[in-house]
Write a protein that holds these residues in place. Structure first.
Motif, short mmCIF file in Angstrom:
data_model
loop_
_atom_site.label_atom_id
_atom_site.label_comp_id
_atom_site.label_asym_id
_atom_site.label_seq_id
_atom_site.Cartn_x
_atom_site.Cartn_y
_atom_site.Cartn_z
N ALA A 111 -12.11 -8.08 -15.23
CA ALA A 111 -11.99 -8.41 -14.55
C ALA A 111 -13.07 -8.53 -13.20
O ALA A 111 -12.95 -9.21 -11.95
CB ALA A 111 -11.34 -6.88 -13.79
N THR A 112 -14.37 -7.90 -13.59
CA THR A 112 -15.59 -8.27 -12.24
C THR A 112 -15.75 -9.83 -12.68
O THR A 112 -16.55 -10.58 -12.29
CB THR A 112 -16.57 -7.42 -13.26
OG1 THR A 112 -16.30 -6.23 -13.03
CG2 THR A 112 -17.59 -7.23 -12.44
N ALA B 27 -12.02 -3.72 -17.51
CA ALA B 27 -12.80 -4.31 -16.05
C ALA B 27 -13.80 -5.31 -16.87
O ALA B 27 -14.51 -5.81 -15.51
CB ALA B 27 -13.65 -2.49 -16.22
N ALA C 109 -12.40 -4.52 -8.20
CA ALA C 109 -12.38 -5.18 -9.86
C ALA C 109 -13.68 -3.70 -9.75
O ALA C 109 -13.71 -3.34 -10.95
CB ALA C 109 -13.24 -6.31 -10.12
N LYS D 141 -10.97 -8.26 -3.47
CA LYS D 141 -10.73 -8.15 -4.51
C LYS D 141 -11.85 -7.27 -5.44
O LYS D 141 -12.08 -7.01 -6.77
CB LYS D 141 -9.77 -9.77 -5.10
CG LYS D 141 -8.66 -9.59 -4.71
CD LYS D 141 -8.40 -11.03 -5.36
CE LYS D 141 -6.38 -11.52 -4.42
NZ LYS D 141 -5.73 -12.94 -5.21
N LEU E 41 -13.36 -12.09 -10.49
CA LEU E 41 -13.31 -11.22 -9.59
C LEU E 41 -14.18 -11.62 -8.60
O LEU E 41 -13.92 -11.64 -7.30
CB LEU E 41 -11.89 -10.22 -9.25
CG LEU E 41 -10.58 -10.51 -9.95
CD1 LEU E 41 -9.93 -8.74 -9.72
CD2 LEU E 41 -9.62 -11.46 -9.07
#
Length: 418
Positions: free
Chosen positions: A187-188, A184, A23, A19, A191
């Motif tokens: 998400a970073t 983004a 990401a 994942k 994940l």
């Protein structure tokens, strides 16, 4: 059989990754959207903000020149903060400055905020490649293909988003990237696992010292010349097309789609069959011919549009093969090599659009594209002088014939020691 050769001999799936890789790859897509995002709105910015084409092309220059200079300090930062924190810092800067560009009311303001955007971009792209290489399944070659796939998707989607949002308002593309980069960033944060700080810190001078290696220097100079032709086309071709924002968006979407397809599907096959060197020589020569066609008929819209779209084939092939060759032949850690290479090549990309505008003002529309064509041919000449190095790269060796180091420790790949 070397590690690189073995990797080319097995199938690499881009769809079975951790994942964290997805990401970072998603963030890469959005980041690379910023390259072509402004293309469809360049004429609109020129007319609505009462700016000359050469002034408008400074959106590329400020963005890419700052990116180039900042690349020299990315390893210094990441070796102190760690990969994850460096990525987050880069993303946060992009979110902030892309939004500020949308709120700006002058061409000077947008140029300045694009410069800040370039700082965040440098922190992000220099670290993202190292993180993907460290985390992706399928080995080094598979990681490069995955990275180039993200680059290709971003380059393709950027102009389309810019055209769609720019058709509403020239501010739309800037706000759009800010919102997507915020996603983004989240998400970073969620994940990507925490990355330890490296045991050794990288000096500010490490990328410049890396350029003492004549193989890396030659690849970088060739990339500077190639980027001169590439960004002459990307930064100035929208003006003589005389199309609406949405029409320009679709033109450069077609171009970017070919970049993506050829980066992922065509370049590896050409490399396997013909080798890196011959594939690059032919691709760059054909790109030079393509630019020469634009130089001869820059005022014939059908020719100009067709030549720009077709250029995506040659650009896609070059991007993948050059990135992989640089990472293999360089004797320094990959993040340092990436920073050194990025510094030199982005200088060419940043100066070319502004130079194109000035050349048109002082001469005519033919001149900048003719110079771009000659610059790409010169890049072929530089690569020909490094043919032995490229042949060794295909064998997984450095230019001195020593086996290229494959890093197995993610921390070793993600962070460069001093």
């Amino acid at each position: 059989m070397t590690a690189s050769t073995a990797e080319r001999g097995r199938t690499v799936s881009m769809f079975r990754q951790p994942k964290a890789v997805y990401a970072v790859a998603f963030a890469c897509v959005i980041s690379f959207m910023g390259i072509g995002l402004v293309d469809p709105i360049l004429p609109a910015l020129s007319s609505q903000l009462d700016a000359s084409p050469s002034q408008v092309t400074l959106l590329f220059t400020s963005y890419l020149v700052v990116t180039a200079i900042a690349m020299l300090g990315t390893n210094w930062v990441s070796s102190r903060l760690g990969a994850k924190h460096t990525l987050i810092a880069g993303l946060a800067i992009i979110v902030t400055f892309s939004a500020l560009a949308g709120f700006s009311g002058s061409i000077g303001g947008i140029i300045g905020f694009r410069a800040g955007w370039g700082l965040g971009n440098a922190l992000f792209i220099a670290t993202s490649l190292a993180v993907i290489v460290a985390s992706a399944h399928g080995g080094f070659a598979g990681a490069i293909v995955l990275y180039e796939a993200a680059l290709g998707l971003g380059i393709a989607a950027g102009p389309l988003l810019g055209g769609l949002l720019g058709d509403i308002s020239w501010r739309g593309p800037f706000f759009g990237v800010s919102a997507l980069m915020a996603l983004a960033l989240v998400a970073t944060l969620i994940l990507l696992p925490a990355t330890p700080k490296p045991e050794h810190r990288t000096s500010l001078s490490a990328p410049l010292k890396a350029l003492r290696h004549h193989g890396l220097l030659k690849m970088s100079i060739a990339a500077l010349l190639y980027n001169w032709g590439f960004f002459t086309m990307l930064g100035y071709a929208p003006f003589p097309m005389e199309l609406s924002a949405i029409q320009l968006g679709f033109v450069f979407f077609g171009w970017g789609l070919l970049v993506a397809i050829c980066s992922v599907a065509v370049a590896p096959r050409l490399q396997t069959r013909f080798g890196t060197g011959p594939s690059l020589y032919v691709a760059l020569t054909l790109f030079a011919v393509d630019l020469a066609v634009i130089a001869i008929w820059p005022d014939v819209r059908t020719v100009l549009v067709s030549a720009v779209i077709i250029a995506g084939i040659f650009i896609g092939i070059n991007n993948t093969l050059t990135t992989q060759a640089v990472m293999i032949v360089s004797p320094v850690e990959r993040p340092v090599a990436s920073a050194a290479y990025g510094f030199v090549r982005f200088i060419g990309g940043g100066l070319a659009p502004f130079a194109a505008g000035k050349l048109v003002e002082h001469f005519n529309l033919h001149v900048p594209f003719a110079i771009g064509s000659l610059a790409v041919l010169a890049a072929v000449g530089v690569l020909l002088s490094a043919h032995t190095m490229l042949r060794h790269a295909d064998k997984g060796l450095d230019e001195d014939g020593h086996p290229a180091t494959e890093h197995d420790d993610p921390a070793d790949v993600a962070e460069a020691p001093a």
